[in-house]
Design a protein around this motif. Structure first.
Motif, mmCIF file in Angstrom:
data_model
loop_
_atom_site.group_PDB
_atom_site.id
_atom_site.type_symbol
_atom_site.label_atom_id
_atom_site.label_comp_id
_atom_site.label_asym_id
_atom_site.label_seq_id
_atom_site.Cartn_x
_atom_site.Cartn_y
_atom_site.Cartn_z
ATOM 1 N N GLY A 107 -1.215 11.712 -17.771
ATOM 2 C CA GLY A 107 -0.768 11.057 -16.540
ATOM 3 C C GLY A 107 -1.915 10.893 -15.563
ATOM 4 N N LEU A 108 -1.593 10.511 -14.348
ATOM 5 C CA LEU A 108 -2.660 10.312 -13.362
ATOM 6 C C LEU A 108 -2.588 11.356 -12.263
ATOM 7 N N LYS A 109 -3.532 11.267 -11.356
ATOM 8 C CA LYS A 109 -3.635 12.257 -10.268
ATOM 9 C C LYS A 109 -3.307 11.562 -8.948
ATOM 10 N N VAL A 127 5.324 10.898 8.302
ATOM 11 C CA VAL A 127 4.626 10.275 7.163
ATOM 12 C C VAL A 127 5.243 10.822 5.876
ATOM 13 N N CYS A 128 5.748 9.924 5.037
ATOM 14 C CA CYS A 128 6.455 10.385 3.843
ATOM 15 C C CYS A 128 6.058 9.562 2.628
ATOM 16 N N SER A 129 6.397 10.099 1.448
ATOM 17 C CA SER A 129 6.113 9.388 0.204
ATOM 18 C C SER A 129 7.085 9.816 -0.888
ATOM 19 N N ASN A 130 7.741 8.837 -1.490
ATOM 20 C CA ASN A 130 8.608 9.133 -2.635
ATOM 21 C C ASN A 130 7.805 9.623 -3.831
ATOM 22 N N TYR A 131 6.516 9.350 -3.836
ATOM 23 C CA TYR A 131 5.662 9.749 -4.960
ATOM 24 C C TYR A 131 5.444 11.257 -5.002
ATOM 25 N N THR A 132 5.563 11.909 -3.848
ATOM 26 C CA THR A 132 5.252 13.338 -3.786
ATOM 27 C C THR A 132 6.433 14.195 -3.342
ATOM 28 N N ASN A 133 7.227 13.699 -2.382
ATOM 29 C CA ASN A 133 8.347 14.499 -1.879
ATOM 30 C C ASN A 133 9.467 13.576 -1.392
ATOM 31 N N PRO A 134 10.281 13.051 -2.329
ATOM 32 C CA PRO A 134 11.321 12.103 -1.918
ATOM 33 C C PRO A 134 12.372 12.700 -0.989
ATOM 34 N N GLN A 153 0.760 0.542 0.778
ATOM 35 C CA GLN A 153 0.299 1.014 -0.525
ATOM 36 C C GLN A 153 -1.220 0.925 -0.582
ATOM 37 N N PRO A 154 -1.852 1.694 -1.487
ATOM 38 C CA PRO A 154 -3.318 1.726 -1.536
ATOM 39 C C PRO A 154 -3.880 0.608 -2.418
ATOM 40 N N ALA A 155 -5.200 0.515 -2.442
ATOM 41 C CA ALA A 155 -5.863 -0.499 -3.264
ATOM 42 C C ALA A 155 -6.114 -0.008 -4.695
ATOM 43 N N THR A 156 -5.787 1.257 -4.981
ATOM 44 C CA THR A 156 -5.988 1.789 -6.346
ATOM 45 C C THR A 156 -4.800 1.404 -7.222
ATOM 46 N N PRO A 157 -4.941 1.478 -8.559
ATOM 47 C CA PRO A 157 -3.749 1.360 -9.409
ATOM 48 C C PRO A 157 -2.798 2.506 -9.064
ATOM 49 N N ILE A 158 -1.502 2.247 -9.158
ATOM 50 C CA ILE A 158 -0.517 3.297 -8.857
ATOM 51 C C ILE A 158 0.603 3.266 -9.903
ATOM 52 N N ASP A 281 6.201 4.445 13.971
ATOM 53 C CA ASP A 281 7.136 5.521 14.313
ATOM 54 C C ASP A 281 7.606 6.253 13.065
ATOM 55 N N MET A 282 7.438 5.609 11.921
ATOM 56 C CA MET A 282 7.558 6.277 10.615
ATOM 57 C C MET A 282 6.697 5.481 9.637
ATOM 58 N N MET A 283 6.168 6.189 8.644
ATOM 59 C CA MET A 283 5.398 5.478 7.624
ATOM 60 C C MET A 283 5.744 6.043 6.254
ATOM 61 N N HIS A 284 6.036 5.134 5.325
ATOM 62 C CA HIS A 284 6.150 5.526 3.919
ATOM 63 C C HIS A 284 5.000 4.885 3.170
ATOM 64 N N LEU A 285 4.333 5.673 2.333
ATOM 65 C CA LEU A 285 3.236 5.073 1.576
ATOM 66 C C LEU A 285 3.191 5.605 0.154
ATOM 67 N N ALA A 286 2.595 4.797 -0.712
ATOM 68 C CA ALA A 286 2.177 5.286 -2.020
ATOM 69 C C ALA A 286 0.747 5.771 -1.812
ATOM 70 N N PRO A 287 0.468 7.055 -2.071
ATOM 71 C CA PRO A 287 -0.909 7.531 -1.891
ATOM 72 C C PRO A 287 -1.818 6.948 -2.974
ATOM 73 N N PRO A 288 -3.134 6.941 -2.742
ATOM 74 C CA PRO A 288 -4.062 6.490 -3.788
ATOM 75 C C PRO A 288 -3.896 7.349 -5.039
ATOM 76 N N GLN A 289 -4.171 6.762 -6.179
ATOM 77 C CA GLN A 289 -4.022 7.470 -7.453
ATOM 78 C C GLN A 289 -5.222 7.163 -8.347
ATOM 79 N N CYS A 290 -5.589 8.139 -9.153
ATOM 80 C CA CYS A 290 -6.754 7.961 -10.026
ATOM 81 C C CYS A 290 -6.583 8.835 -11.267
ATOM 82 N N ALA A 291 -7.500 8.706 -12.201
ATOM 83 C CA ALA A 291 -7.460 9.553 -13.390
ATOM 84 C C ALA A 291 -7.791 10.993 -13.002
#
Length: 436
Positions: A107-109, A127-134, A153-158, A281-291
């Motif tokens: 998988g990825l990091k 600040v929240c993310s479904n990728y880490t703590n939905p 969302q970030p500029a990396t593959p996700i 006032d709220m932000m949801h993001l996909a964090p950057p991801q890499c190998a």
């Protein structure tokens, strides 16, 4: 300690369990070792629904021990180093394992450290993310009282490129339900110039954006998050028109670059040199991801850090007895469980054929993946496409009783597919090595 396996698999995620189950199903006597340190296996595609309080988080988890097929030896350690010339993997404990064939699928990091300030801001406050703590995402949505709801969302593959916008559409419906939508501006800032890479799907999603009155900001690359001041800082990855700022209106909406701003909303923005800070006032993001680091720094990685494999056979370019699929591979397709569903049978067929005849099978992976794009409570679009970004519905899915003739359009039946059928398919078919 040193032990030899016919097939050694690194990773107990979707790809690792599916490949080991399929191999055992087709050849009971094959000796397989699986390196995986985690106790729990998660069905992550449902985390989007968890974040919007329409799926139970506990149901996304199963003990790893319950999924590893009978006869596969579970090596509960972290893989650390590769010696492909010696057919050897060394774990963090220093134990060595050798193999005839190696399948690399850790998988990825998730890498919030790639964006300044994000590590400190992640999963705290607003600040929240479904990728880490939905579960935290749902807490943030519940506590939101109006203002700017920023999704990015970030500029990396996700993992699952559509996930950052699914929660936005669900949030829009939730805000309407609780009477907050008229006090809220929803902004979607993304690094590319299109909301989705497949045109027929992008057209559907832009209709959803129009219907939901969402401001989309294209070419916005996230570079910093100030969690205390609640500002997300972006650089614009597009040549700005000479003679001034065209990403914020400054009182003149006609001057905006329409390729950057779609359905402009006059939310608070600060400017610092070439950077634009969107106040939220709220932000949801996909964090950057890499190998993972042990992959990036290994002889198996390409220049981009992902495992360097042939896109049709998933065989490593340099080491013929090594295969990789799923999120850690450099296959030019989306990183989704649906892609693994089609990749795993090809890898399994190739390994079994190599064991038998020392040659690859004729089976090839054509790049199929799908992204179930939830567009509201009870609505979904199913983006299915191949390496050429052609909309390519899977004939096998077409046989499902819930499927509709045109899955590029929103439909309630597709929601039922996402919420009920796909989890069933995952746990009862894919994880048990059944080709679906």
């Amino acid at each position: 300690m040193s032990k030899h396996y016919q097939v050694l698999i690194i990773g107990g995620g979707t790809a690792g369990i599916m490949v080991s189950s399929m191999l055992k199903r087709k050849n009971k006597s094959i000796q397989i070792g699986l390196i995986e340190p985690a106790e729990t296996h998660y069905y992550q595609p449902a985390w989007t629904l968890v974040g919007a309080n329409t799926y139970d988080f506990e149901k996304t988890a199963k003990p790893m021990a319950s999924l590893i097929p009978k006869g596969v030896e579970w090596i509960k350690q972290y893989a650390d180093k590769f010696e492909p010339e010696n057919n050897k993997v060394i774990t963090k404990k220093g134990e060595e394992f050798t193999y005839d064939y190696l399948v690399v699928v850790p998988g990825l990091k998730i890498a919030p450290e790639m964006i300044e300030g994000l590590k400190e801001a992640m999963d705290s406050g607003v600040v929240c993310s479904n990728y880490t703590n939905p579960k935290h995402t749902w807490e943030v949505l519940k506590k939101f009282k109006g203002g700017t709801a920023l999704f990015t969302q970030p500029a990396t593959p996700i993992k699952c490129g559509g996930a950052p916008q699914k929660i936005m559409y669900l949030a829009d419906e939730y805000f309407r339900k609780v009477g907050l939508r008229d006090k809220t501006d929803i902004v979607f800032a993304l690094p590319s110039g299109s909301i989705f890479g497949v045109k027929i799907i992008a057209d559907t999603l832009m209709n959803v954006v129009d219907k939901k009155d969402i401001n989309v900001r294209f070419f916005h690359r996230l570079v910093k998050v100030d969690g205390d001041k609640k500002i997300a800082w972006y650089e614009i990855d597009k040549d700005l028109t000479a003679g001034g700022c065209v990403t914020i209106a400054d009182g003149d909406i006609a001057s905006l670059d329409k390729e950057i701003q779609y359905n402009y909303k006059d939310v608070k923005v600060s400017r610092r040199g070439e950077q634009f800070g969107i106040h939220f006032d709220m932000m949801h993001l996909a964090p950057p991801q890499c190998a993972p680091d042990f992959i990036k720094n290994s002889p198996l990685a390409s220049e981009t850090g992902w495992v360097d494999v042939n896109k049709g056979t998933m065989q490593h370019f340099k080491y013929a007895n090594i295969f990789s699929l799923g999120d850690v591979s450099n296959l030019p397709t989306s990183k989704t469980g649906a892609a693994i569903r089609k990749q795993a049978p090809v890898v399994v067929e190739n390994i079994l054929k190599l064991i038998e005849t020392n040659a690859l099978s004729t089976k090839e992976y054509k790049g199929y993946t799908s992204c179930p794009l939830v567009t509201g409570y009870g609505k979904m679009v199913l983006a299915e496409f191949d390496y050429n970004q052609n909309f390519e519905p899977d004939p096998k899915l077409k046989q499902f009783p819930l499927m509709i003739s045109d899955s590029s359009k929103e439909h309630w039946r597709l929601w039922l597919l996402k919420k009920y059928m796909l989890p069933y398919l995952y746990w009862n078919k894919m994880m048990k090595g059944v080709e679906v």
